[in-house]
Motif scaffolding. Structure first.
Motif, PDB file in Angstrom:
ATOM      1  N   GLY A  36      25.672   6.434 -11.592  1.00  0.00           N
ATOM      2  CA  GLY A  36      26.550   5.275 -11.636  1.00  0.00           C
ATOM      3  C   GLY A  36      27.086   4.904 -10.269  1.00  0.00           C
ATOM      4  N   VAL A  37      27.397   5.915  -9.457  1.00  0.00           N
ATOM      5  CA  VAL A  37      27.893   5.656  -8.098  1.00  0.00           C
ATOM      6  C   VAL A  37      26.782   5.106  -7.217  1.00  0.00           C
ATOM      7  CG1 VAL A  37      28.799   6.739  -6.001  1.00  0.00           C
ATOM      8  CG2 VAL A  37      29.747   7.348  -8.228  1.00  0.00           C
ATOM      9  N   LEU A  38      25.588   5.691  -7.296  1.00  0.00           N
ATOM     10  CA  LEU A  38      24.479   5.251  -6.454  1.00  0.00           C
ATOM     11  C   LEU A  38      23.990   3.856  -6.814  1.00  0.00           C
ATOM     12  CD1 LEU A  38      22.388   8.553  -6.194  1.00  0.00           C
ATOM     13  CD2 LEU A  38      24.003   7.610  -4.545  1.00  0.00           C
ATOM     14  N   LEU A  39      24.100   3.490  -8.088  1.00  0.00           N
ATOM     15  CA  LEU A  39      23.651   2.169  -8.538  1.00  0.00           C
ATOM     16  C   LEU A  39      24.784   1.151  -8.573  1.00  0.00           C
ATOM     17  CD1 LEU A  39      21.257   3.204 -11.454  1.00  0.00           C
ATOM     18  CD2 LEU A  39      20.657   2.494  -9.143  1.00  0.00           C
ATOM     19  N   TRP A  40      25.943   1.522  -8.086  1.00  0.00           N
ATOM     20  CA  TRP A  40      27.101   0.628  -7.991  1.00  0.00           C
ATOM     21  C   TRP A  40      27.481   0.058  -9.353  1.00  0.00           C
ATOM     22  CZ3 TRP A  40      29.777  -0.974  -3.409  1.00  0.00           C
ATOM     23  CH2 TRP A  40      29.323  -0.350  -2.238  1.00  0.00           C
ATOM     24  N   GLU A  41      27.384   0.885 -10.394  1.00  0.00           N
ATOM     25  CA  GLU A  41      27.830   0.443 -11.706  1.00  0.00           C
ATOM     26  C   GLU A  41      29.356   0.385 -11.769  1.00  0.00           C
ATOM     27  OE1 GLU A  41      26.026   3.110 -14.438  1.00  0.00           O
ATOM     28  OE2 GLU A  41      23.998   2.321 -14.148  1.00  0.00           O
ATOM     29  N   ASN A  42      29.992   1.314 -11.070  1.00  0.00           N
ATOM     30  CA  ASN A  42      31.443   1.268 -10.889  1.00  0.00           C
ATOM     31  C   ASN A  42      31.701   0.876  -9.438  1.00  0.00           C
ATOM     32  OD1 ASN A  42      34.222   1.706 -10.650  1.00  0.00           O
ATOM     33  ND2 ASN A  42      34.189   3.455 -12.048  1.00  0.00           N
ATOM     34  N   LYS A  43      31.872  -0.411  -9.210  1.00  0.00           N
ATOM     35  CA  LYS A  43      31.936  -0.932  -7.839  1.00  0.00           C
ATOM     36  C   LYS A  43      33.131  -0.388  -7.066  1.00  0.00           C
ATOM     37  CE  LYS A  43      29.377  -5.242  -8.629  1.00  0.00           C
ATOM     38  NZ  LYS A  43      28.863  -4.810  -9.934  1.00  0.00           N
ATOM     39  N   LYS A  44      34.243  -0.136  -7.737  1.00  0.00           N
ATOM     40  CA  LYS A  44      35.424   0.363  -7.031  1.00  0.00           C
ATOM     41  C   LYS A  44      35.174   1.756  -6.460  1.00  0.00           C
ATOM     42  CE  LYS A  44      38.858  -2.328  -9.616  1.00  0.00           C
ATOM     43  NZ  LYS A  44      40.062  -2.268 -10.488  1.00  0.00           N
ATOM     44  N   VAL A  45      34.601   2.634  -7.275  1.00  0.00           N
ATOM     45  CA  VAL A  45      34.326   4.002  -6.819  1.00  0.00           C
ATOM     46  C   VAL A  45      33.277   4.001  -5.709  1.00  0.00           C
ATOM     47  CG1 VAL A  45      33.464   6.271  -7.506  1.00  0.00           C
ATOM     48  CG2 VAL A  45      34.980   4.988  -9.029  1.00  0.00           C
ATOM     49  N   SER A  46      32.195   3.244  -5.887  1.00  0.00           N
ATOM     50  CA  SER A  46      31.140   3.190  -4.879  1.00  0.00           C
ATOM     51  C   SER A  46      31.653   2.598  -3.578  1.00  0.00           C
ATOM     52  CB  SER A  46      29.962   2.362  -5.408  1.00  0.00           C
ATOM     53  OG  SER A  46      29.426   2.937  -6.583  1.00  0.00           O
ATOM     54  N   ALA A  47      32.444   1.536  -3.678  1.00  0.00           N
ATOM     55  CA  ALA A  47      32.985   0.911  -2.468  1.00  0.00           C
ATOM     56  C   ALA A  47      33.965   1.841  -1.769  1.00  0.00           C
ATOM     57  CB  ALA A  47      33.657  -0.407  -2.823  1.00  0.00           C
ATOM     58  N   ALA A  48      34.809   2.543  -2.536  1.00  0.00           N
ATOM     59  CA  ALA A  48      35.769   3.478  -1.935  1.00  0.00           C
ATOM     60  C   ALA A  48      35.042   4.626  -1.237  1.00  0.00           C
ATOM     61  CB  ALA A  48      36.711   4.015  -3.013  1.00  0.00           C
ATOM     62  N   LEU A  49      33.981   5.140  -1.875  1.00  0.00           N
ATOM     63  CA  LEU A  49      33.212   6.217  -1.264  1.00  0.00           C
ATOM     64  C   LEU A  49      32.530   5.752   0.018  1.00  0.00           C
ATOM     65  CD1 LEU A  49      32.119   9.107  -1.444  1.00  0.00           C
ATOM     66  CD2 LEU A  49      30.244   8.231  -2.828  1.00  0.00           C
ATOM     67  N   SER A  50      31.934   4.574  -0.005  1.00  0.00           N
ATOM     68  CA  SER A  50      31.282   4.032   1.187  1.00  0.00           C
ATOM     69  C   SER A  50      32.292   3.786   2.303  1.00  0.00           C
ATOM     70  CB  SER A  50      30.555   2.722   0.847  1.00  0.00           C
ATOM     71  OG  SER A  50      29.564   2.941  -0.128  1.00  0.00           O
ATOM     72  N   PHE A  51      33.454   3.227   1.942  1.00  0.00           N
ATOM     73  CA  PHE A  51      34.492   2.962   2.939  1.00  0.00           C
ATOM     74  C   PHE A  51      35.006   4.266   3.545  1.00  0.00           C
ATOM     75  CE2 PHE A  51      38.989   2.309   4.061  1.00  0.00           C
ATOM     76  CZ  PHE A  51      38.850   1.281   4.992  1.00  0.00           C
ATOM     77  N   GLY A  52      35.244   5.264   2.701  1.00  0.00           N
ATOM     78  CA  GLY A  52      35.727   6.548   3.199  1.00  0.00           C
ATOM     79  C   GLY A  52      34.738   7.224   4.129  1.00  0.00           C
ATOM     80  N   MET A  53      33.450   7.240   3.747  1.00  0.00           N
ATOM     81  CA  MET A  53      32.438   7.853   4.603  1.00  0.00           C
ATOM     82  C   MET A  53      32.280   7.085   5.912  1.00  0.00           C
ATOM     83  SD  MET A  53      31.391  10.570   3.132  1.00  0.00           S
ATOM     84  CE  MET A  53      29.926  10.907   4.098  1.00  0.00           C
ATOM     85  N   THR A  54      32.424   5.767   5.870  1.00  0.00           N
ATOM     86  CA  THR A  54      32.335   4.978   7.095  1.00  0.00           C
ATOM     87  C   THR A  54      33.504   5.278   8.025  1.00  0.00           C
ATOM     88  OG1 THR A  54      31.194   3.198   5.901  1.00  0.00           O
ATOM     89  CG2 THR A  54      32.185   2.627   8.016  1.00  0.00           C
ATOM     90  N   ILE A  55      34.697   5.437   7.458  1.00  0.00           N
ATOM     91  CA  ILE A  55      35.866   5.783   8.271  1.00  0.00           C
ATOM     92  C   ILE A  55      35.674   7.152   8.919  1.00  0.00           C
ATOM     93  CG2 ILE A  55      38.315   6.381   8.164  1.00  0.00           C
ATOM     94  CD1 ILE A  55      37.808   3.410   8.143  1.00  0.00           C
ATOM     95  N   LEU A  56      35.180   8.125   8.139  1.00  0.00           N
ATOM     96  CA  LEU A  56      34.939   9.460   8.696  1.00  0.00           C
ATOM     97  C   LEU A  56      33.897   9.407   9.804  1.00  0.00           C
ATOM     98  CD1 LEU A  56      34.960  11.703   5.485  1.00  0.00           C
ATOM     99  CD2 LEU A  56      36.712  11.542   7.263  1.00  0.00           C
ATOM    100  N   TRP A  57      32.822   8.673   9.573  1.00  0.00           N
ATOM    101  CA  TRP A  57      31.791   8.543  10.605  1.00  0.00           C
ATOM    102  C   TRP A  57      32.372   7.905  11.869  1.00  0.00           C
ATOM    103  CZ3 TRP A  57      30.010   3.910  12.722  1.00  0.00           C
ATOM    104  CH2 TRP A  57      28.949   4.045  13.621  1.00  0.00           C
TER     105      TRP A  57
END
Length: 221
Positions: A36-57
């Motif tokens: 569900g996260v990889l396919l962006w079925e829950n857009k809030k969780v996927s977007a939060a994870l992507s944003f968090g990893m981008t901030i860490l990077w």
């Protein structure tokens, strides 16, 4: 002159799924929350994870933060916020902050570990089959891809490479699921071209390599 046409070269041949899969892409990814996260079925969780990893990077690679320093600063900031919040709530007779004791439940980590374990075993099994020569066309493709990867690795740090893999995991399954028909059509054309090239290579090079005399034939002599 040798002919290289075959049924697999016919454009009217029914297309098979990419990599020969028989299940839907969600099932291939393991299903459940991970898919569900990889396919962006829950857009809030996927977007939060992507944003968090981008901030860490950004903090580690661009701002060149040290992990221990960053962890300490985040912990200090969090403790100060909680302390001020709790003190203010007690002083002004407000409700204290409801801080969760756990963010992710045990089943989520267990599901992720099982999915990773299954995919790793499948990848390892495929690697062994290709290395043993069971799929000659894929053998040369794998050698070429690994060589390209080794060249790219000279221009990427390990953190950049991990972040690139994460971005690919967050985008490629979603895009493939959305444009599956178009991807499989172009992938089918590419696969047919690779098979043609391999048959030419097999006919012009591999078949002309002299083979040794079988052992039984030597003994008969």
């Amino acid at each position: 002159m040798p002919s290289y046409s075959s049924d697999s070269d016919n454009e009217t041949t029914p297309r098979t799924k990419l990599f020969g899969r028989q299940r839907p892409i969600r099932s291939v990814l393991g299903g459940g929350q991970v898919a569900g996260v990889l396919l962006w079925e829950n857009k809030k969780v996927s977007a939060a994870l992507s944003f968090g990893m981008t901030i860490l990077w950004f903090l580690f690679e661009v701002a060149e933060y040290n992990f221990v320093t960053l962890f300490s600063h985040i912990s200090i900031t969090a403790m100060l916020i909680v302390f001020i919040w709790c003190t203010s709530a007690e002083f002004f007779n407000w409700n204290p902050p409801a801080i969760p004791r756990s963010i992710l439940d045990k089943s989520t980590f267990h599901e992720f570990a099982l999915t990773f374990h299954e995919r790793f075993n499948q990848a390892l099994s495929s690697f062994v089959d290709i290395a043993c020569g069971k799929q000659p066309a894929l053998f040369f493709v794998a050698i070429f891809c690994l060589y390209i990867l080794s060249v790219i690795g000279n221009y990427f740090t390990f953190l950049n490479f991990l972040y690139l893999c994460f971005v690919c995991l967050q985008t490629l399954p979603f895009l493939y699921n959305k444009y599956e028909d178009e991807v499989e059509r172009y992938a089918g054309k590419l696969t047919r071209e690779v098979k043609k090239m391999y048959r030419r290579f097999d006919s012009n090079v591999l078949n002309k390599i002299p083979r040794g005399v079988p052992v039984k034939e030597k003994k008969g002599r």
